[in-house]
Design an enzyme around this catalytic site. Structure first.
Site, PDB file in Angstrom:
ATOM      1  N   LYS A   1      28.696  21.826  33.825  1.00  0.00           N
ATOM      2  CA  LYS A   1      28.374  21.901  32.390  1.00  0.00           C
ATOM      3  C   LYS A   1      29.528  22.561  31.641  1.00  0.00           C
ATOM      4  CE  LYS A   1      25.923  26.299  33.034  1.00  0.00           C
ATOM      5  NZ  LYS A   1      24.593  26.936  33.121  1.00  0.00           N
TER       6      LYS A   1
ATOM      7  N   ARG B   1      12.919  31.112  29.501  1.00  0.00           N
ATOM      8  CA  ARG B   1      13.812  30.283  28.693  1.00  0.00           C
ATOM      9  C   ARG B   1      13.220  28.873  28.611  1.00  0.00           C
ATOM     10  NH1 ARG B   1      20.115  29.794  30.426  1.00  0.00           N
ATOM     11  NH2 ARG B   1      19.246  28.596  32.162  1.00  0.00           N
TER      12      ARG B   1
ATOM     13  N   HIS C   1      15.112  29.327  37.902  1.00  0.00           N
ATOM     14  CA  HIS C   1      16.431  29.924  37.655  1.00  0.00           C
ATOM     15  C   HIS C   1      16.306  31.436  37.738  1.00  0.00           C
ATOM     16  CE1 HIS C   1      20.523  29.923  36.362  1.00  0.00           C
ATOM     17  NE2 HIS C   1      20.309  30.424  35.165  1.00  0.00           N
TER      18      HIS C   1
ATOM     19  N   ARG D   1      22.402  25.267  43.045  1.00  0.00           N
ATOM     20  CA  ARG D   1      23.199  24.853  41.882  1.00  0.00           C
ATOM     21  C   ARG D   1      24.327  25.854  41.683  1.00  0.00           C
ATOM     22  NH1 ARG D   1      17.959  25.590  40.240  1.00  0.00           N
ATOM     23  NH2 ARG D   1      18.676  27.320  38.954  1.00  0.00           N
TER      24      ARG D   1
ATOM     25  N   TYR E   1      50.470  40.006  10.980  1.00  0.00           N
ATOM     26  CA  TYR E   1      49.645  40.198   9.768  1.00  0.00           C
ATOM     27  C   TYR E   1      49.234  41.657   9.606  1.00  0.00           C
ATOM     28  CZ  TYR E   1      48.985  35.123   9.599  1.00  0.00           C
ATOM     29  OH  TYR E   1      49.168  33.771   9.524  1.00  0.00           O
TER      30      TYR E   1
ATOM     31  N   CYS F   1      47.468  36.063  16.136  1.00  0.00           N
ATOM     32  CA  CYS F   1      47.386  35.025  15.101  1.00  0.00           C
ATOM     33  C   CYS F   1      46.593  33.825  15.645  1.00  0.00           C
ATOM     34  CB  CYS F   1      48.771  34.559  14.708  1.00  0.00           C
ATOM     35  SG  CYS F   1      49.892  35.887  14.231  1.00  0.00           S
ATOM     36  N   MET F   2      46.366  32.847  14.794  1.00  0.00           N
ATOM     37  CA  MET F   2      45.608  31.667  15.235  1.00  0.00           C
ATOM     38  C   MET F   2      46.348  30.910  16.340  1.00  0.00           C
ATOM     39  SD  MET F   2      44.140  28.428  13.046  1.00  0.00           S
ATOM     40  CE  MET F   2      43.102  29.390  11.975  1.00  0.00           C
ATOM     41  N   ASP F   3      47.674  30.821  16.210  1.00  0.00           N
ATOM     42  CA  ASP F   3      48.452  29.978  17.117  1.00  0.00           C
ATOM     43  C   ASP F   3      49.495  30.730  17.921  1.00  0.00           C
ATOM     44  OD1 ASP F   3      47.188  27.837  15.601  1.00  0.00           O
ATOM     45  OD2 ASP F   3      48.620  28.416  14.044  1.00  0.00           O
TER      46      ASP F   3
HETATM   47  C1  LIG Z   1      24.563  27.488  34.463  1.00  0.00           C
HETATM   48  C2  LIG Z   1      23.452  27.314  35.384  1.00  0.00           C
HETATM   49  C3  LIG Z   1      23.654  27.401  36.765  1.00  0.00           C
HETATM   50  C4  LIG Z   1      24.960  27.836  37.388  1.00  0.00           C
HETATM   51  O1  LIG Z   1      25.059  29.239  37.346  1.00  0.00           O
HETATM   52  P1  LIG Z   1      26.300  30.008  38.012  1.00  0.00           P
HETATM   53  O2  LIG Z   1      25.955  31.441  37.866  1.00  0.00           O
HETATM   54  O3  LIG Z   1      27.499  29.642  37.191  1.00  0.00           O
HETATM   55  O4  LIG Z   1      26.412  29.545  39.405  1.00  0.00           O
HETATM   56  C5  LIG Z   1      22.579  27.117  37.604  1.00  0.00           C
HETATM   57  N1  LIG Z   1      21.375  26.785  37.088  1.00  0.00           N
HETATM   58  C6  LIG Z   1      21.141  26.711  35.763  1.00  0.00           C
HETATM   59  C7  LIG Z   1      19.787  26.350  35.271  1.00  0.00           C
HETATM   60  C8  LIG Z   1      22.160  26.996  34.861  1.00  0.00           C
HETATM   61  O5  LIG Z   1      21.926  26.939  33.549  1.00  0.00           O
END
Ligand SMILES: *Cc1c(COP(=O)(O)O)cnc(C)c1O
Length: 382
Positions: free
Chosen positions: A39, A138, A168, A219, A265, A311-313
């Site tokens: 992601k 969540r 999670h 995951r 700046y 700065c920005m850049d």
């Molecule tokens: C982002 C996410 C992960 C991965 O988490 P890490 O700590 O980066 O391994 C796993 N499950 C869900 C639902 C997430 O949103």
């Protein structure tokens, strides 16, 4: 894909390090399906490049946060399984069906609404993972009757496939009892309902610190890229991760200041003696945020402080007198013992590697290196 880039600021992505981390974490959990979390553009590293590299090396399942990200991977030719971890609009279910993407169901209402929206244009099924809420509050539900109803609703509709159930963890990166509680809450749910093909709760911290042997998938995000979710995980885990990125820039200008002259700046920094100031072509629009004033970058082995406002850049650093235009500066170093390590870089602005990585903007070209790979990707001139 453009290899053109005309700016000496680069995020170097070491794909072999990512491959190494995949193998290391995978070998601790040989019986689990490795779901690579890509992601947020693979935490800023480039999701299609990372996914292609891993796909060729054994990863068969990817996860993203949004349906848009999943479709983007399909557009880049990723043919493996993809799960959307966030919640898609029920009315977008046909897009998931069209692109063969697995999705997350957070409750019975969502399942019923999504079902009502399925049309006959793409006569295919869609894989569904049920989200269980074990304390994150969540997404998902903790109501066991509701979960049973969801499974029933999914199983009795020929276009839906009950493919997964997951939760999670809130605190696997910390030293406390929450993880045990959340794991046993999830295990308790699994024990009471029909179990699908994939059962998963572990993120990076969960996989590095716990066995979770009632699950058959995990995951993995941050640790795939070589970073520990926290110092606690680093000290607890025996897995040796390899950080995947360097951030470099080349000195674009050098100014010899007399005592009393100032920089950037607002003239917030004034030289107290004769000083050499180097300008680096990176700024807050690249993710090198204003709060980094005072932090240090490495040039020719010297630790050089950022002086004046970012700065920005561009940004100015105080350097030894022999630094020249074209000299290379390390702002992030993949060597974990470097003063420019990701942990020290993140600590300076009181953040975590997750945020530091995703802040690196797409304006910085990505330089990919791997076994059979060697190219620059520049989003600006794509
Ligand atoms: C982002 C996410 C992960 C991965 O988490 P890490 O700590 O980066 O391994 C796993 N499950 C869900 C639902 C997430 O949103």
């Amino acid at each position: 894909m453009s290899e053109r880039y005309y700016r000496d600021t680069l995020v170097h992505v070491d794909l072999e390090s990512i491959h190494h981390n995949y193998k290391m974490i995978g070998s601790k959990h040989p019986d689990k399906t490795f779901i690579a979390v890509v992601k947020a553009d693979s935490y800023g590293l480039g999701s299609d490049k990372v996914a292609h590299y891993l796909s060729e090396r054994g990863v068969g399942y990817f996860a993203v946060a949004t349906l848009d990200e999943a479709i983007d991977l399909r557009m880049h030719g990723i043919k493996d399984k993809i799960l959307v971890l966030g919640i898609i609009r029920p009315e977008d279910i046909n897009k998931a069906i069209q692109h063969r993407i697995a999705i997350t169901a957070q409750g019975i209402e969502w399942v019923k609404e999504a079902k009502a929206h399925v049309d006959d244009k793409y006569e295919k099924e869609v894989w569904i993972h049920i989200k269980v809420n074990t304390g994150m509050n969540r997404y998902g539900t903790k109501n066991i009757e509701e979960i049973k109803e969801m499974i029933e609703e999914i199983n009795t509709f020929e276009r839906f496939i009950y493919e997964g159930i997951f939760s999670h963890l809130t605190s696997a990166d910390m030293d406390n009892e929450s993880t045990e509680m959340e794991m046993s809450a999830f295990k308790n749910v699994i024990g009471q309902v029909e179990t699908p093909e994939y059962v998963h709760i572990q993120n990076s911290a969960g996989a590095l610190c716990y066995d979770g042997d009632f699950c058959n998938a995990m995951r993995i995000g941050i640790s795939l890229y070589g970073y520990y979710p926290s110092p606690f995980v680093e000290s607890t885990s025996s897995i040796d991760l390899k950080p995947a990125i360097d951030l470099t820039a080349k000195v674009a200008a050098v100014h010899n200041l007399k005592s009393g002259e100032s920089v950037s700046y607002g003239r917030t920094y004034t030289a107290e003696s004769d000083e050499t100031i180097a300008t680096l072509p990176i700024g807050y629009a690249d993710g090198f945020i204003r709060a980094r004033t005072g932090s240090k970058v490495e040039i020719n082995g010297h630790q050089c402080p950022v002086v004046g406002r970012v700065c920005m850049d561009s940004v100015m650093v105080k350097v030894p007198a022999d630094v020249k235009v074209g000299d290379e500066a390390y702002l992030i170093n993949k060597n974990p013992d470097s003063p420019q390590s990701m942990d020290i870089y993140s600590d300076y602005t009181e953040t975590i590697p997750y945020e530091s990585l995703t802040l690196l903007s797409k304006r910085i070209p990505r330089y990919y290196q791997g076994e059979d790979v060697h190219f620059v990707y520049n989003e600006v001139l794509k």
